[in-house]
Design a protein around this motif. Structure first.
Motif, PDB file in Angstrom:
ATOM      1  N   MET A 152      34.151  31.538  63.484  1.00 42.87           N
ATOM      2  CA  MET A 152      34.848  32.195  62.550  1.00 42.87           C
ATOM      3  C   MET A 152      34.135  33.670  62.154  1.00 42.87           C
ATOM      4  SD  MET A 152      38.058  31.714  61.771  1.00 42.87           S
ATOM      5  CE  MET A 152      38.934  30.405  61.978  1.00 42.87           C
ATOM      6  N   GLY A 153      32.767  33.457  61.796  1.00 45.25           N
ATOM      7  CA  GLY A 153      31.921  34.612  61.505  1.00 45.25           C
ATOM      8  C   GLY A 153      31.941  35.507  62.737  1.00 45.25           C
ATOM      9  N   ALA A 154      31.651  34.905  63.986  1.00 47.55           N
ATOM     10  CA  ALA A 154      31.661  35.624  65.214  1.00 47.55           C
ATOM     11  C   ALA A 154      32.843  36.486  65.416  1.00 47.55           C
ATOM     12  CB  ALA A 154      31.079  34.837  66.306  1.00 47.55           C
ATOM     13  N   PHE A 213      39.865  25.478  57.400  1.00 44.85           N
ATOM     14  CA  PHE A 213      40.551  25.508  58.550  1.00 44.85           C
ATOM     15  C   PHE A 213      40.830  23.987  59.210  1.00 44.85           C
ATOM     16  CE2 PHE A 213      39.190  29.848  58.532  1.00 44.85           C
ATOM     17  CZ  PHE A 213      40.271  30.512  58.712  1.00 44.85           C
ATOM     18  N   SER A 214      40.461  23.024  58.296  1.00 43.58           N
ATOM     19  CA  SER A 214      40.514  21.790  58.769  1.00 43.58           C
ATOM     20  C   SER A 214      40.425  21.550  60.264  1.00 43.58           C
ATOM     21  CB  SER A 214      41.939  21.191  58.178  1.00 43.58           C
ATOM     22  OG  SER A 214      42.121  21.572  57.053  1.00 43.58           O
ATOM     23  N   GLY A 215      41.132  21.018  60.899  1.00 42.94           N
ATOM     24  CA  GLY A 215      40.991  20.898  62.165  1.00 42.94           C
ATOM     25  C   GLY A 215      41.618  21.591  63.462  1.00 42.94           C
ATOM     26  N   ILE A 240      28.569  39.207  56.640  1.00 40.96           N
ATOM     27  CA  ILE A 240      29.269  37.935  57.074  1.00 40.96           C
ATOM     28  C   ILE A 240      28.482  36.805  56.934  1.00 40.96           C
ATOM     29  CG2 ILE A 240      30.759  36.744  58.946  1.00 40.96           C
ATOM     30  CD1 ILE A 240      31.249  39.420  60.294  1.00 40.96           C
ATOM     31  N   ILE A 241      28.833  35.911  55.982  1.00 43.87           N
ATOM     32  CA  ILE A 241      28.110  34.585  55.822  1.00 43.87           C
ATOM     33  C   ILE A 241      28.493  33.625  56.385  1.00 43.87           C
ATOM     34  CG2 ILE A 241      27.014  33.002  54.026  1.00 43.87           C
ATOM     35  CD1 ILE A 241      27.645  35.023  51.717  1.00 43.87           C
ATOM     36  N   GLY A 242      27.778  33.152  57.884  1.00 40.69           N
ATOM     37  CA  GLY A 242      28.228  32.072  58.745  1.00 40.69           C
ATOM     38  C   GLY A 242      28.453  32.761  60.226  1.00 40.69           C
ATOM     39  N   GLY A 243      27.696  32.454  60.968  1.00 43.20           N
ATOM     40  CA  GLY A 243      27.707  33.271  62.290  1.00 43.20           C
ATOM     41  C   GLY A 243      28.334  32.136  63.285  1.00 43.20           C
ATOM     42  N   ALA A 244      29.136  31.133  63.158  1.00 44.56           N
ATOM     43  CA  ALA A 244      29.526  30.294  63.803  1.00 44.56           C
ATOM     44  C   ALA A 244      30.959  30.982  64.475  1.00 44.56           C
ATOM     45  CB  ALA A 244      29.860  28.956  63.474  1.00 44.56           C
ATOM     46  N   LEU A 297      30.385  26.096  48.450  1.00 44.86           N
ATOM     47  CA  LEU A 297      29.183  26.381  47.695  1.00 44.86           C
ATOM     48  C   LEU A 297      28.893  27.745  47.976  1.00 44.86           C
ATOM     49  CD1 LEU A 297      26.993  23.630  49.741  1.00 44.86           C
ATOM     50  CD2 LEU A 297      27.882  23.290  47.312  1.00 44.86           C
ATOM     51  N   THR A 298      29.341  28.428  48.890  1.00 43.15           N
ATOM     52  CA  THR A 298      29.142  30.034  48.906  1.00 43.15           C
ATOM     53  C   THR A 298      30.114  30.731  48.095  1.00 43.15           C
ATOM     54  OG1 THR A 298      28.584  29.769  51.418  1.00 43.15           O
ATOM     55  CG2 THR A 298      29.479  31.749  50.466  1.00 43.15           C
ATOM     56  N   ALA A 299      31.264  30.248  47.826  1.00 42.58           N
ATOM     57  CA  ALA A 299      32.188  30.755  46.662  1.00 42.58           C
ATOM     58  C   ALA A 299      31.571  30.567  45.455  1.00 42.58           C
ATOM     59  CB  ALA A 299      33.574  30.390  46.833  1.00 42.58           C
ATOM     60  N   TYR A 341      35.140  11.481  63.110  1.00 39.75           N
ATOM     61  CA  TYR A 341      34.523  11.100  64.256  1.00 39.75           C
ATOM     62  C   TYR A 341      34.971  11.236  65.698  1.00 39.75           C
ATOM     63  CZ  TYR A 341      32.708   8.313  60.184  1.00 39.75           C
ATOM     64  OH  TYR A 341      32.028   8.018  58.808  1.00 39.75           O
ATOM     65  N   THR A 342      34.258  11.404  66.572  1.00 41.05           N
ATOM     66  CA  THR A 342      34.657  11.673  67.995  1.00 41.05           C
ATOM     67  C   THR A 342      33.798  10.539  68.789  1.00 41.05           C
ATOM     68  OG1 THR A 342      35.042  13.775  67.519  1.00 41.05           O
ATOM     69  CG2 THR A 342      35.044  13.164  69.982  1.00 41.05           C
ATOM     70  N   TRP A 343      34.648  10.154  70.037  1.00 38.93           N
ATOM     71  CA  TRP A 343      33.998   9.284  70.774  1.00 38.93           C
ATOM     72  C   TRP A 343      34.515   9.889  72.161  1.00 38.93           C
ATOM     73  CZ3 TRP A 343      36.300   7.429  66.496  1.00 38.93           C
ATOM     74  CH2 TRP A 343      35.555   6.765  65.616  1.00 38.93           C
ATOM     75  N   GLY A 354      40.703  25.326  63.303  1.00 41.68           N
ATOM     76  CA  GLY A 354      39.931  26.600  63.298  1.00 41.68           C
ATOM     77  C   GLY A 354      39.733  27.378  64.440  1.00 41.68           C
ATOM     78  N   LEU A 355      39.295  26.235  65.369  1.00 39.00           N
ATOM     79  CA  LEU A 355      38.766  26.919  66.665  1.00 39.00           C
ATOM     80  C   LEU A 355      39.867  28.014  67.322  1.00 39.00           C
ATOM     81  CD1 LEU A 355      35.982  26.344  67.539  1.00 39.00           C
ATOM     82  CD2 LEU A 355      37.272  24.933  69.510  1.00 39.00           C
ATOM     83  N   GLN A 356      41.158  27.246  67.285  1.00 34.10           N
ATOM     84  CA  GLN A 356      42.252  27.960  68.144  1.00 34.10           C
ATOM     85  C   GLN A 356      42.729  29.185  67.145  1.00 34.10           C
ATOM     86  OE1 GLN A 356      45.886  25.093  67.754  1.00 34.10           O
ATOM     87  NE2 GLN A 356      43.974  24.077  67.211  1.00 34.10           N
ATOM     88  N   GLN A 357      42.611  29.324  65.815  1.00 32.86           N
ATOM     89  CA  GLN A 357      42.927  30.264  65.045  1.00 32.86           C
ATOM     90  C   GLN A 357      41.803  31.433  64.689  1.00 32.86           C
ATOM     91  OE1 GLN A 357      44.368  28.595  61.203  1.00 32.86           O
ATOM     92  NE2 GLN A 357      46.268  28.073  61.891  1.00 32.86           N
ATOM     93  N   ALA A 394      32.393  32.964  55.709  1.00 32.92           N
ATOM     94  CA  ALA A 394      32.899  32.403  56.787  1.00 32.92           C
ATOM     95  C   ALA A 394      31.489  31.101  57.071  1.00 32.92           C
ATOM     96  CB  ALA A 394      32.711  33.191  58.105  1.00 32.92           C
ATOM     97  N   SER A 395      31.666  30.241  55.782  1.00 28.38           N
ATOM     98  CA  SER A 395      30.594  29.332  55.843  1.00 28.38           C
ATOM     99  C   SER A 395      31.027  27.933  56.080  1.00 28.38           C
ATOM    100  CB  SER A 395      29.683  29.712  54.660  1.00 28.38           C
ATOM    101  OG  SER A 395      30.473  29.571  53.409  1.00 28.38           O
ATOM    102  N   GLY A 396      32.032  27.843  56.620  1.00 27.02           N
ATOM    103  CA  GLY A 396      32.944  26.479  57.193  1.00 27.02           C
ATOM    104  C   GLY A 396      32.749  25.415  55.914  1.00 27.02           C
ATOM    105  N   PRO A 397      32.190  24.257  56.285  1.00 20.58           N
ATOM    106  CA  PRO A 397      32.292  23.307  55.397  1.00 20.58           C
ATOM    107  C   PRO A 397      31.379  23.694  53.962  1.00 20.58           C
ATOM    108  CG  PRO A 397      32.008  22.236  57.666  1.00 20.58           C
ATOM    109  CD  PRO A 397      31.805  23.795  57.727  1.00 20.58           C
ATOM    110  N   CYS A 436      27.086  22.638  62.547  1.00 20.59           N
ATOM    111  CA  CYS A 436      28.290  23.425  62.128  1.00 20.59           C
ATOM    112  C   CYS A 436      29.695  22.820  62.798  1.00 20.59           C
ATOM    113  CB  CYS A 436      28.586  24.830  62.439  1.00 20.59           C
ATOM    114  SG  CYS A 436      28.537  25.451  64.388  1.00 20.59           S
ATOM    115  N   SER A 437      30.789  22.943  62.014  1.00 25.13           N
ATOM    116  CA  SER A 437      32.128  22.402  62.744  1.00 25.13           C
ATOM    117  C   SER A 437      32.139  22.924  64.115  1.00 25.13           C
ATOM    118  CB  SER A 437      33.253  22.888  61.800  1.00 25.13           C
ATOM    119  OG  SER A 437      33.331  22.508  60.312  1.00 25.13           O
ATOM    120  N   THR A 438      31.945  23.992  64.430  1.00 21.21           N
ATOM    121  CA  THR A 438      32.176  24.614  65.697  1.00 21.21           C
ATOM    122  C   THR A 438      31.489  23.681  66.927  1.00 21.21           C
ATOM    123  OG1 THR A 438      32.564  27.091  64.763  1.00 21.21           O
ATOM    124  CG2 THR A 438      31.944  26.590  67.114  1.00 21.21           C
TER     125      THR A 438
END
Ligand SMILES: Cc1cc2nc3c(=O)[nH]c(=O)nc-3n(C[C@H](O)[C@H](O)[C@H](O)COP(=O)(O)OP(=O)(O)OC[C@H]3O[C@@H](n4cnc5c(N)ncnc54)[C@H](O)[C@@H]3O)c2cc1C
Length: 405
Positions: free
Chosen positions: A25-27, A356-358, A19-23, A228-230, A245-247, A360-363, A221-224, A55-57
């Motif tokens: 989705m990978g986990a 997974f855009s915004g 699995i490429i990416g351990g955040a 590049l991975t594909a 952005y988040t505040w 992915g965490l819940q999915q 599972a390499s997120g953003p 990472c996005s996570t």
């Protein structure tokens, strides 16, 4: 060894699954696969950044919602909510695993146009048919239940306070990784730079260290960085890093009740964060693909766009103080804003877990489970995720999700 540390060299030169990416989705994919009683192979998770700093996570706002426009996404979130609230049960009743709750302040979608209100009504019908408890609110009902909103311009609101709101993603993420390691999954610090394939099958990966590792199946599972991975396997996918952005901020006059995750027609979203603190999220008006290493803040957007928008919607937010701010990346599927999962049609042991855009965490619970089913059984056993397969992209047939934040 600490339960979440990465090794610097693989124990073997061949694995059943890499699995490429351990955040997130990978986990998820690693844990569900290792937990399947029919799987007795070796799994290697490779991540170029074991600190997870970029990472996005790590940049998420950590919420879950049932309010999607497609029934499949509602069902995916229903399983997500069940998994979160029964984490210990899913982990075999392990008393070390915490019992989690969702902070159910709900998402509040607001519409100020007839088109926007119609979209809320259409999604509401889909959600109710799936058993979600979404309610539509007139401006008068909005003002009565949530008196802090300015409602003059609004036509409709949509809220659901069951299985919608904040949850502790870090607890789930930690326990997936800890439990996966206990089930024999190896987590390796390293960057995949090449994917070898031959006669329609992926054969292995090469790392920056020069190590070459063979695999039976490979998961992207390499997120953003998914495109590049594909591309290393000669595959083109429409997934781009898009800056979000988040505040977090405190208010001179805190609100009289918890603030739902409010999706304002201006494009800004705001929610309760701590007891008397709040969180806002937004993106720039022009929303280009960015370099995956670009995390610069745009300081003007807060003054010119975000603060004016939230003060217009909630006049009490005229007097606020920013506490923290950060930029993160969505892995945005620009084709139809939905996930891409399952096998590549020709390189059939290359699996996608991307775009997974915004949301992915819940999915992650449902997508991790579905990916494991495909890896172990060659097909889905629970939710049919095939509408998210790559073939829709080559066929030019989008499977659109419109409730995108
Ligand atoms: C600001 C923001 C707010 C969000 N809010 C929410 C929310 O409220 N609810 C929700 O459900 N979702 C939310 N999301 C989306 C969610 O965070 C993501 O969809 C999810 O975390 C994606 O997880 P991932 O594992 O696919 O990707 P990532 O977390 O990006 O992980 C990908 C991993 O792959 C590794 N990697 C990449 N390339 C390679 C390589 N070549 N070799 C080795 N490793 C590699 C990276 O180092 C990284 O660790 C939000 C996202 C952002 C940015």
């Amino acid at each position: 060894m600490p339960p979440n540390s990465y090794v610097s060299a693989p124990a073997h030169d061949a694995y059943d699954v890499i699995i490429i990416g351990g955040a997130m989705m990978g986990a998820a994919a690693a844990w569900f696969t290792a937990s399947d009683p029919d799987f007795d192979g070796r799994i290697l998770v490779v991540d170029r950044d074991p600190s997870y700093a970029n990472c996005s996570t790590a940049h998420t706002n950590s919420c879950i919602r049932q309010q999607f426009s497609s029934a499949l996404n509602v069902r995916i979130s229903q399983f997500g909510a069940d998994f979160i609230q029964n984490l210990r049960g899913y982990m075999g009743g392990d008393p070390r695993v915490p019992q989690l709750k969702i902070q159910n302040y709900g998402y509040m979608y607001l519409a100020d146009t007839a088109v926007g209100a119609d979209a809320l009504r259409a999604s509401h019908a889909v959600q109710r048919a799936e058993g979600a408890e979404t309610r539509l609110l007139t401006p008068e009902e909005l003002a009565a239940e949530y008196p802090f909103y300015a409602t003059d311009d609004l036509l409709l609101g949509s809220i659901n306070t069951k299985d919608e709101g904040y949850w502790d993603y870090m607890a789930v993420f930690d326990w997936w990784r800890r439990s996966a390691r206990e089930r024999g999954v190896e987590f390796l610090a390293g960057e995949v730079t090449q994917i070898s394939h031959d006669a329609g099958r992926v054969t292995g990966v090469t790392l920056t260290s020069g190590d070459r590792i063979s695999c039976g199946q490979l998961v992207n599972a390499s997120g953003p960085r998914a495109a590049l991975t594909a591309a290393m396997a000669g595959i083109d996918i429409p997934v781009e890093p898009r800056k979000r952005y988040t505040w977090t901020f405190s208010a001179a006059q805190p609100l009289c009740r918890e603030l739902p995750l409010t999706v304002d027609p201006s494009g800004v979203h705001i929610r309760q964060d701590g007891a008397d603190t709040y969180m806002a999220g937004a993106h720039s008006h022009i929303d280009p693909a960015v370099d995956p290493d670009d995390f610069d803040m745009d300081h003007e957007i807060w003054m010119d766009h975000v603060w004016p928008a939230i003060a217009a919607r909630i006049p009490q937010f005229e007097a606020i103080r920013v506490l923290r701010e950060w930029a993160g990346h969505y892995a945005m599927n620009t084709f139809d804003h939905n996930a891409i999962c399952g096998p590549h049609p020709e390189l059939t042991n290359f699996l996608f877990l991307n775009g997974f855009s915004g949301h992915g965490l819940q999915q992650a619970p449902a997508m991790g489970r579905g990916t494991a089913e495909w890896l172990v059984h060659g097909g889905y056993r629970t939710l049919d995720l095939s509408p998210f397969h790559f073939e829709r992209i080559t066929a030019g047939k989008p499977y659109v999700e419109t409730a995108i934040i």
